[in-house]
Design an enzyme around this catalytic site. Structure first.
Site, mmCIF file in Angstrom:
data_model
loop_
_atom_site.group_PDB
_atom_site.id
_atom_site.type_symbol
_atom_site.label_atom_id
_atom_site.label_comp_id
_atom_site.label_asym_id
_atom_site.label_seq_id
_atom_site.Cartn_x
_atom_site.Cartn_y
_atom_site.Cartn_z
ATOM 1 C CG ASP A 63 -2.029 -0.989 1.151
ATOM 2 O OD1 ASP A 63 -2.101 -1.711 0.139
ATOM 3 O OD2 ASP A 63 -2.832 -1.050 2.110
ATOM 4 C CG HIS A 114 -4.937 2.171 -0.697
ATOM 5 N ND1 HIS A 114 -5.828 1.304 -0.097
ATOM 6 C CD2 HIS A 114 -4.072 2.568 0.286
ATOM 7 C CE1 HIS A 114 -5.511 1.180 1.182
ATOM 8 N NE2 HIS A 114 -4.470 1.934 1.448
ATOM 9 C CG HIS A 118 -5.553 6.515 3.256
ATOM 10 N ND1 HIS A 118 -5.619 6.263 4.619
ATOM 11 C CD2 HIS A 118 -4.960 5.420 2.722
ATOM 12 C CE1 HIS A 118 -5.085 5.090 4.895
ATOM 13 N NE2 HIS A 118 -4.686 4.544 3.752
ATOM 14 C CG HIS A 208 1.953 -0.394 4.760
ATOM 15 N ND1 HIS A 208 1.785 -1.484 5.585
ATOM 16 C CD2 HIS A 208 0.721 0.164 4.605
ATOM 17 C CE1 HIS A 208 0.503 -1.568 5.941
ATOM 18 N NE2 HIS A 208 -0.157 -0.591 5.351
#
Length: 262
Positions: A63, A114, A118, A208
């Protein structure tokens, strides 16, 4: 004497109730509740946490929402090991690092969505969810020339409405079953042991790109999983695209396989 009149409608309803009852008894006896849930559409909506497969395949994902300090190191490790991964990018990250997006794509890795800002998707309306999804997918398309149909909710936050809306937006909702917790910087050994001990056939691993300990341990993890016989694939190569259902654990399964085992 009271006369009971049966109409075609009442008879049909009665037969339907009897059929559903017998159907549920059969599946209770055989343990196949999942297909019953598919038939009755009573199961709550879940994202794909992992995939039911006999093949030793695993998908590692990254991510990218904040910085890019370790992205190049990660890409170098993946390239050295001949591994393709899936990167889930936030729209703001795409705007800030367009050259990184292009580099990830040019190296043969898969790019997923994604969100744009966020947010916690469970707190958004369906309209706002789709806006978040469509904006970032378009940004990715402009840079790579390729459409993405993969979406991962920020924070792993979802409910049935989120999953349903993601589907309506034409995307597969992707979660994970192996969390490296690398964002906590728990130590290289913690990350290593969590991943190599929890990966099974069809696992999806969460990393990540901005976790400083990830590039320090990623090479070891890849090599160890390869020793165990695992093949690294992208999310699109791992998941089923049709004729599937998702069981109560989030495991994606082929409906045909379930029928074959009846």
């Amino acid at each position: 004497m009271k006369v009971i009149i049966f109409t075609k409608k009442s008879v049909f309803k009665s037969l339907a109730v009897v059929f559903i009852f017998l159907f549920s008894v059969f599946y209770a006896a055989t343990g196949k509740y999942e297909l019953l849930n598919v038939f009755l559409n009573t199961q709550r909506e879940l994202p794909i946490y992992c995939v039911d497969t006999s093949d030793k395949k695993v998908a590692i994902t990254f991510d990218a929402a904040w910085g890019d300090e370790y992205t190049d190191q990660i890409l170098d490790i993946l390239e050295k090991n001949g591994v393709k991964a899936t990167f889930f990018l936030v729209g703001g990250w795409v705007d800030k690092y367009p050259e990184k997006v292009k580099n990830i794509f040019d190296k043969g890795h898969e790019i997923g969505n994604h969100s744009t800002t966020h947010p916690h998707f469970s707190q958004l309306s369906p309209y706002k969810m789709k806006e978040e999804i469509f904006k970032t997918s378009e940004k990715i398309r402009r840079i790579t020339g390729k459409e993405t149909n993969l979406f991962r909710p920020p924070f792993g936050d979802y409910n049935s409405l989120v999953v349903k809306t993601v589907k309506e937006a034409g995307h597969y909702c992707i979660q994970w079953d192996v969390d490296s917790i690398d964002w906590k910087d728990p130590g290289e050994e913690v990350i290593y042991n969590r991943v190599v001990s929890r990966v099974t056939n069809g696992s999806i691993v969460l990393f990540h790109n901005y976790a400083k300990q990830t590039p320090l341990v990623l090479d070891r993890i890849i090599k160890e999983l390869k020793k165990k016989g695992f093949q690294f694939v992208t999310i699109s190569e791992l998941i089923y695209k049709e004729n599937f259902y998702i069981d109560h654990t989030g495991r994606q399964k082929l409906i045909e396989n379930n029928k074959a085992g009846m």
